[in-house]
Design a protein around this motif. Sequence first.
Motif, PDB file in Angstrom:
ATOM      1  N   GLU A  84      24.099  -9.676   8.317  1.00  0.00           N
ATOM      2  CA  GLU A  84      23.427 -10.937   8.013  1.00  0.00           C
ATOM      3  C   GLU A  84      23.170 -11.733   9.292  1.00  0.00           C
ATOM      4  O   GLU A  84      23.909 -11.623  10.269  1.00  0.00           O
ATOM      5  N   SER A  85      22.142 -12.537   9.249  1.00  0.00           N
ATOM      6  CA  SER A  85      21.852 -13.459  10.346  1.00  0.00           C
ATOM      7  C   SER A  85      21.078 -14.645   9.795  1.00  0.00           C
ATOM      8  O   SER A  85      20.592 -14.604   8.653  1.00  0.00           O
ATOM      9  N   GLY A  86      20.981 -15.697  10.610  1.00  0.00           N
ATOM     10  CA  GLY A  86      20.172 -16.838  10.232  1.00  0.00           C
ATOM     11  C   GLY A  86      20.945 -18.060   9.790  1.00  0.00           C
ATOM     12  O   GLY A  86      20.356 -19.110   9.521  1.00  0.00           O
ATOM     13  N   GLY A  87      22.263 -17.944   9.682  1.00  0.00           N
ATOM     14  CA  GLY A  87      23.049 -19.105   9.302  1.00  0.00           C
ATOM     15  C   GLY A  87      23.101 -20.135  10.420  1.00  0.00           C
ATOM     16  O   GLY A  87      22.663 -19.887  11.540  1.00  0.00           O
ATOM     17  N   GLY A  88      23.640 -21.299  10.102  1.00  0.00           N
ATOM     18  CA  GLY A  88      23.758 -22.346  11.100  1.00  0.00           C
ATOM     19  C   GLY A  88      23.986 -23.692  10.462  1.00  0.00           C
ATOM     20  O   GLY A  88      24.287 -23.791   9.278  1.00  0.00           O
ATOM     21  N   LEU A  89      23.827 -24.711  11.270  1.00  0.00           N
ATOM     22  CA  LEU A  89      24.003 -26.094  10.838  1.00  0.00           C
ATOM     23  C   LEU A  89      22.640 -26.723  10.594  1.00  0.00           C
ATOM     24  O   LEU A  89      21.747 -26.636  11.440  1.00  0.00           O
ATOM     25  N   VAL A  90      22.491 -27.344   9.433  1.00  0.00           N
ATOM     26  CA  VAL A  90      21.224 -27.974   9.079  1.00  0.00           C
ATOM     27  C   VAL A  90      21.526 -29.257   8.323  1.00  0.00           C
ATOM     28  O   VAL A  90      22.552 -29.363   7.649  1.00  0.00           O
ATOM     29  N   GLN A  91      20.641 -30.218   8.441  1.00  0.00           N
ATOM     30  CA  GLN A  91      20.808 -31.469   7.702  1.00  0.00           C
ATOM     31  C   GLN A  91      20.368 -31.291   6.254  1.00  0.00           C
ATOM     32  O   GLN A  91      19.526 -30.431   5.944  1.00  0.00           O
TER      33      GLN A  91
END
Length: 124
Positions: A6-13
């Motif tokens: 998997e990829s593409g995760g992160g911090l988002v508002q």
Amino acid sequence: QVQLVESGGGLVQAGGSLRLSCAASGRTFSNYAMGWFRQAPGKEREFVAAIGWTGRTSIADFVKGRFTVSKDNAKNTVYLQMNSLKPEDTAVYYCSAEFGTGNLPIRAIDYDYWGKGTLVTVSS
């Protein structure tokens, strides 16, 4: 042996979007179901979405209208497009694969292969 990454995760508002990818390798992909699950701290892993080799999809009610699942057969990659994200969407998101039944399982136990997960954090 099947490998899922998997990829593409992160911090988002809150209100933002992310697209998760799951790259699969290790065998010929036919008659499969690819699932997305998520697990928040202290909670059980829950079904989010699935897509079959025919393109048929299944989306959990609590993300319907916000999340969509798609695939690129040429790349052996499945995507989870997440829009209008909410803080309660914060979780580790896992990709999974099942072969041979032709179904779109919603139980984690019905999937044979799993990725290591990607963390999605939605801030308020």
